[in-house]
Enzyme design. Structure first.
Site, PDB file in Angstrom:
ATOM      1  N   GLY A 166       0.781  -1.230   0.000  1.00 45.31           N
ATOM      2  CA  GLY A 166       0.000   0.000   0.000  1.00 45.31           C
ATOM      3  C   GLY A 166       0.816   1.286   0.000  1.00 45.31           C
ATOM      4  O   GLY A 166       0.268   2.363  -0.216  1.00 45.31           O
ATOM      5  N   ASP A 167       2.095   1.208   0.251  1.00 51.31           N
ATOM      6  CA  ASP A 167       2.909   2.429   0.272  1.00 51.31           C
ATOM      7  C   ASP A 167       4.353   2.095  -0.090  1.00 51.31           C
ATOM      8  O   ASP A 167       5.283   2.356   0.666  1.00 51.31           O
ATOM      9  CB  ASP A 167       2.833   3.070   1.656  1.00 51.31           C
ATOM     10  CG  ASP A 167       3.367   4.498   1.665  1.00 51.31           C
ATOM     11  OD1 ASP A 167       3.597   5.060   0.573  1.00 51.31           O
ATOM     12  OD2 ASP A 167       3.554   5.053   2.765  1.00 51.31           O
TER      13      ASP A 167
END
Lengths: 305, 190
Positions: free
Chosen positions: B98-99
């Protein structure tokens, strides 16, 4: 030698605009006419294009008259070549091309997003900012590096302006939705939980739109809903901005585009800028929509934060 | 090391509390899940949900962001291949980081990479979500490591393919392309 003069024509969405600017960055005139759709409806592209068609000559004449520059003394004709609404863009492009051929002046196509960024840099004096561009056509965070504007983050679906416009349309508020939602939100204050979607440096607004409309359908109070919608949407953008600021380590933050006029979003980004020891600039309201002089350039230290 | 998710002054207090606590829990859970999938992550010792605080192992080393452009070609490719393999290991375990930025990877001395910052991670079998993960990685390389972005991305993808296999890798790459085209400023589309 005198500075060159440029006539710029913009018709990316609801407004047909024309302005004359000099090569040293002085905006000599700025004229516009806006298409206003009926209440509860969004911009109808072909109706907007018809509006632009009928107003183009008046707006251009007004811009030329105010600037006191004769058409033959112009050096360049520029127009916004997109992204934007196809039928609307075509009007500006056609008029610009016709003038260019008739006056024998070079024709320069300008990217809509770059125009937003450049007018903001010119009027605020920002030199090398991280740019937050928010409008009906854009929601992007971008920075200049190695001869290009690089996108650090953007929306993966609709723009923040689309989000507000669509929400406004479905709830009977006027178009454009942003200012209306801001106005209505002032009488709200109870926070309604809505989906918050940040994917790394990117954001997505479509789930937020659906959930807000669902809550409206279930009878949530419109002021509270407008308040919460703004809170969530702007927090998403602020977080993505914060990430990009941390990653790029830029010392200036510049907010531009139509949605830059929103006071709540301005205060959020001021706060982000302050935390990161960064100067904050916001484009003047009248240049939020692409066109062409005196803008606010406020270092955060002078904002009483 | 204490990782404290500080309240953000710009956010509404209830939204702020919701985000800080949910991310703290996610991060603790998925640091552990990633470890089970053979991806090096710091050990979590303690979770204090109300204060959005994690107590975890301190990882010594520079962030990949700081060193990627300074390495020689061979080391860079090796490092990126390793990163790609870890991303593959996460995805094979249906875990989406996600990041994925180069700020969230720490390089250890022996050419090993530790992945950190799982606050935006989640479980998914969906190729779309895996595509978004790799898309972000590519975006970060393009915007902050533009001199080596192509070389680095190629190496990441080759490491990724080694883990998930040729078929899955191609399907996810097709998604990445699709996601890129959805963006408004995709260079290749113009």
């Amino acid at each position: 030698m005198r500075h060159p003069f440029c006539l710029g024509i913009e018709s990316t969405a609801h407004t047909f605009g024309a302005a004359v600017a000099s090569g040293e960055g002085v905006i000599c005139s700025d004229a516009k006419a806006a298409y206003v759709p009926p209440l509860g409806r969004g911009i109808h592209p072909s109706e907007a294009a018809q509006h632009h068609n009928s107003k183009a000559h008046e707006v251009i004449l007004e811009a030329l008259k105010k600037s006191r520059i004769r058409p033959r003394d112009l050096d360049v004709i520029a127009f916004a070549c997109g992204p934007g609404l196809g039928p609307c863009l075509r009007v500006g492009a056609t008029v610009a091309r016709a003038l260019s051929v008739y006056l024998h002046k070079p024709l320069v196509p300008v990217n809509h997003a770059l125009a937003h960024i450049e007018i903001a840099c010119l009027t605020t004096g920002a030199l090398d900012p991280l740019v937050v561009l928010v409008s009906g056509g854009h929601s992007a965070i971008t920075a200049f590096a190695a001869r290009r504007w690089r996108i650090c983050g953007e929306t993966e679906d609709i723009t923040i302006g689309n989000l507000f416009d669509m929400f406004a349309r479905e709830t009977g508020l006027a178009t454009p939705g942003g200012p209306e939602i801001e106005r209505v939100s002032e009488s709200g204050g109870d926070f309604i939980d809505l989906p918050y979607t940040v994917k790394g440096n990117d954001v997505a607004f479509s789930g937020l739109l659906s959930a807000s409309l669902r809550a409206y359908g279930k009878g949530a109070a419109l002021p509270d809903l407008c308040f919460s919608l703004q809170e969530v949407a702007f927090s998403m953008m602020a977080e993505a901005t914060e990430r990009a600021l941390a990653h790029t380590e830029k010392k200036e933050l510049l907010l531009t585009g139509g949605v830059a006029a929103n006071k709540r979003f301005q205060s959020m980004l001021e706060s982000v800028a302050k935390d990161h020891d960064t100067r904050f600039y916001v484009v003047d309201r009248k240049y939020g929509n692409v066109q062409s002089k005196n803008a606010e350039s406020l270092p955060t230290s002078e904002l009483g934060l | 090391m204490f990782k404290v998710r500080m309240p953000k002054a710009y956010r509404h207090p209830s939204l702020d509390y919701r985000l800080r606590t949910s991310r703290t829990i996610r991060e603790a859970e998925n640091l552990h899940e990633a470890k089970k999938a053979a991806v090096p992550t710091p050990l979590v010792y303690f979770v204090d949900m109300d204060n959005a605080t994690l107590v975890m192992e301190y990882v010594q080393g520079p962030r990949v962001k700081e060193i990627l452009d300074k390495l020689n070609h061979q080391d860079r490719v090796k490092l990126c291949e390793g990163i790609g393999m870890h991303i593959g290991q996460l995805h094979r375990a249906s875990l989406i980081h996600g990041d994925l930025t180069t700020s969230n990877m720490i390089r250890l001395e022996e050419d090993k990479v530790v992945l950190i910052d799982f606050g935006l991670s989640f479980h998914s079998h969906n190729e779309e979500d895996m595509g978004v993960d790799l898309h972000l990685m590519k975006r970060v390389l393009d915007s902050t490591h533009h001199f080596h972005s192509q070389e680095a991305m190629m190496a990441i993808l080759s490491g990724y393919e080694k883990i998930v296999g040729n078929q899955s890798s191609l399907r996810v790459l097709k998604k990445v392309r699709e996601i890129e085209c959805r963006g408004r400023y995709s260079g290749e589309r113009l």
